[in-house]
Design a protein around this motif. Structure first.
Motif, mmCIF file in Angstrom:
data_model
loop_
_atom_site.group_PDB
_atom_site.id
_atom_site.type_symbol
_atom_site.label_atom_id
_atom_site.label_comp_id
_atom_site.label_asym_id
_atom_site.label_seq_id
_atom_site.Cartn_x
_atom_site.Cartn_y
_atom_site.Cartn_z
ATOM 1 N N GLN A 25 0.825 -1.203 0.000
ATOM 2 C CA GLN A 25 0.000 0.000 0.000
ATOM 3 C C GLN A 25 0.859 1.253 0.000
ATOM 4 O O GLN A 25 0.573 2.220 -0.693
ATOM 5 N N LYS A 26 1.952 1.246 0.773
ATOM 6 C CA LYS A 26 2.867 2.390 0.799
ATOM 7 C C LYS A 26 3.450 2.625 -0.586
ATOM 8 O O LYS A 26 3.511 3.751 -1.079
ATOM 9 N N PHE A 27 3.830 1.540 -1.239
ATOM 10 C CA PHE A 27 4.385 1.650 -2.585
ATOM 11 C C PHE A 27 3.342 2.225 -3.548
ATOM 12 O O PHE A 27 3.651 3.114 -4.351
ATOM 13 N N LYS A 28 2.106 1.752 -3.460
ATOM 14 C CA LYS A 28 1.043 2.262 -4.345
ATOM 15 C C LYS A 28 0.788 3.750 -4.095
ATOM 16 O O LYS A 28 0.609 4.519 -5.041
ATOM 17 N N CYS A 29 0.777 4.152 -2.834
ATOM 18 C CA CYS A 29 0.560 5.567 -2.504
ATOM 19 C C CYS A 29 1.702 6.425 -3.049
ATOM 20 O O CYS A 29 1.468 7.498 -3.615
ATOM 21 N N LEU A 30 2.916 5.942 -2.889
ATOM 22 C CA LEU A 30 4.083 6.678 -3.381
ATOM 23 C C LEU A 30 4.040 6.788 -4.902
ATOM 24 O O LEU A 30 4.332 7.846 -5.460
ATOM 25 N N GLU A 31 3.636 5.734 -5.576
ATOM 26 C CA GLU A 31 3.529 5.779 -7.033
ATOM 27 C C GLU A 31 2.435 6.754 -7.481
ATOM 28 O O GLU A 31 2.601 7.455 -8.474
ATOM 29 N N ARG A 32 1.327 6.798 -6.748
ATOM 30 C CA ARG A 32 0.268 7.759 -7.075
ATOM 31 C C ARG A 32 0.774 9.185 -6.937
ATOM 32 O O ARG A 32 0.488 10.045 -7.771
ATOM 33 N N LEU A 33 1.544 9.443 -5.883
ATOM 34 C CA LEU A 33 2.113 10.771 -5.676
ATOM 35 C C LEU A 33 3.089 11.114 -6.802
ATOM 36 O O LEU A 33 3.029 12.214 -7.370
ATOM 37 N N ARG A 34 3.967 10.184 -7.136
ATOM 38 C CA ARG A 34 4.934 10.420 -8.216
ATOM 39 C C ARG A 34 4.227 10.687 -9.539
ATOM 40 O O ARG A 34 4.622 11.576 -10.286
ATOM 41 N N LYS A 35 3.192 9.917 -9.812
ATOM 42 C CA LYS A 35 2.445 10.086 -11.067
ATOM 43 C C LYS A 35 1.791 11.461 -11.124
ATOM 44 O O LYS A 35 1.836 12.145 -12.155
ATOM 45 N N ALA A 36 1.209 11.892 -10.025
ATOM 46 C CA ALA A 36 0.556 13.209 -9.988
ATOM 47 C C ALA A 36 1.565 14.323 -10.222
ATOM 48 O O ALA A 36 1.308 15.267 -10.976
ATOM 49 N N VAL A 37 2.736 14.208 -9.606
ATOM 50 C CA VAL A 37 3.768 15.237 -9.785
ATOM 51 C C VAL A 37 4.282 15.219 -11.221
ATOM 52 O O VAL A 37 4.455 16.271 -11.834
ATOM 53 N N ARG A 38 4.521 14.012 -11.775
ATOM 54 C CA ARG A 38 5.001 13.927 -13.165
ATOM 55 C C ARG A 38 3.994 14.552 -14.126
ATOM 56 O O ARG A 38 4.378 15.241 -15.065
ATOM 57 N N GLN A 39 2.717 14.259 -13.918
ATOM 58 C CA GLN A 39 1.680 14.831 -14.799
ATOM 59 C C GLN A 39 1.664 16.334 -14.700
ATOM 60 O O GLN A 39 1.514 17.026 -15.693
ATOM 61 N N ALA A 40 1.810 16.867 -13.505
ATOM 62 C CA ALA A 40 1.813 18.327 -13.325
ATOM 63 C C ALA A 40 3.024 18.944 -14.011
ATOM 64 O O ALA A 40 2.911 19.977 -14.664
ATOM 65 N N VAL A 41 4.191 18.302 -13.904
ATOM 66 C CA VAL A 41 5.391 18.817 -14.546
ATOM 67 C C VAL A 41 5.235 18.756 -16.077
ATOM 68 O O VAL A 41 5.571 19.699 -16.779
ATOM 69 N N ALA A 42 4.678 17.646 -16.567
ATOM 70 C CA ALA A 42 4.465 17.504 -18.014
ATOM 71 C C ALA A 42 3.462 18.539 -18.498
ATOM 72 O O ALA A 42 3.645 19.143 -19.562
ATOM 73 N N PHE A 43 2.396 18.782 -17.742
ATOM 74 C CA PHE A 43 1.403 19.766 -18.123
ATOM 75 C C PHE A 43 2.008 21.177 -18.166
ATOM 76 O O PHE A 43 1.787 21.941 -19.087
ATOM 77 N N THR A 44 2.816 21.479 -17.137
ATOM 78 C CA THR A 44 3.469 22.776 -17.059
ATOM 79 C C THR A 44 4.427 22.967 -18.226
ATOM 80 O O THR A 44 4.496 24.032 -18.822
ATOM 81 N N SER A 45 5.175 21.913 -18.557
ATOM 82 C CA SER A 45 6.148 21.987 -19.655
ATOM 83 C C SER A 45 5.445 22.172 -21.004
ATOM 84 O O SER A 45 5.967 22.821 -21.898
ATOM 85 N N ALA A 46 4.254 21.594 -21.143
ATOM 86 C CA ALA A 46 3.528 21.658 -22.415
ATOM 87 C C ALA A 46 2.902 23.050 -22.638
ATOM 88 O O ALA A 46 2.623 23.434 -23.757
ATOM 89 N N HIS A 47 2.685 23.776 -21.554
ATOM 90 C CA HIS A 47 2.009 25.087 -21.695
ATOM 91 C C HIS A 47 2.954 26.228 -21.494
ATOM 92 O O HIS A 47 3.959 26.313 -21.119
#
Length: 196
Positions: free
Chosen positions: A174-196
């Motif tokens: 569960q800790k691993f899944k939570c950490l992956e969810r956090l990483r994914k959210a941050v990566r998406q935000a960085v990708a979104f920011t980079s695209a705009h």
């Protein structure tokens, strides 16, 4: 003939270890941790990591080791500690490669897109608070698990008990899944920011 003599004890060792893990998982994993983690920590620290990095890598390796052992797919040709150190070295090398793929120059360019703090409106959160925003969106259980493990450095046994998990392995997953969810959210935000 010498090679076959050396390899013959490996399957019984793996089978014996599997039985030890089934009989007393906590004691067996604790013993492995005490023997192996200092070597892993030294390896990671010598290669630019932190003690927390070493803990993360070791935990991931321990999950792989446990699943393979209990599942019967582990073939040991060395001691369990040597096997775990090898897995940790591989995982740390992968992490270093991942970090090298995200050069600091990309982060600097993204930072330049934002106005200086003197020009920013007071309502905008500081960059450090943005991470807290992502954590707050994970849900109460993930927040509690991640804070307990990373901030308060509680052992997984305690986290498992406090969050009503039947096993330490369940809390680890569960800790691993939570950490992956956090990483994914941050990566998406960085990708979104980079695209705009």
């Amino acid at each position: 003939m010498t090679a076959s003599v050396l390899l013959q004890p490996a399957p019984p060792a793996a089978a014996s270890l599997r039985e030890e893990l089934r009989a007393n998982r906590t004691s067996t994993l604790t013993r492995l941790y005490q023997r192996t983690f200092p070597m892993v920590r030294r390896h990671v620290l010598e290669r630019g990591g932190t003690t927390q990095d070493a803990k993360d890598v070791f935990q991931d390796a321990l999950v792989v080791f446990y699943e393979k052992t209990v599942g019967g797919s582990l073939v040991l040709t060395c001691s369990p500690s040597t096997y775990l150190v090898g897995v940790c070295r591989h995982l740390w090398q992968q992490e270093l490669s991942r970090r090298n793929r995200l050069p600091l120059s990309d982060l600097n360019e993204a930072h330049e897109q934002f106005p200086d703090s003197a020009e920013a409106p007071a309502a905008e959160p500081a960059p450090a608070l943005a991470v807290l925003e992502y954590i707050s969106k994970l849900g109460e259980k993930c927040q509690r698990i991640l804070l307990s493990f990373y901030y308060f450095q509680q052992p997984l046994e305690q986290i498992a008990a406090e969050n009503s998990y039947g096993t330490v392995r369940s809390a680890t997953v569960q800790k691993f899944k939570c950490l992956e969810r956090l990483r994914k959210a941050v990566r998406q935000a960085v990708a979104f920011t980079s695209a705009h």
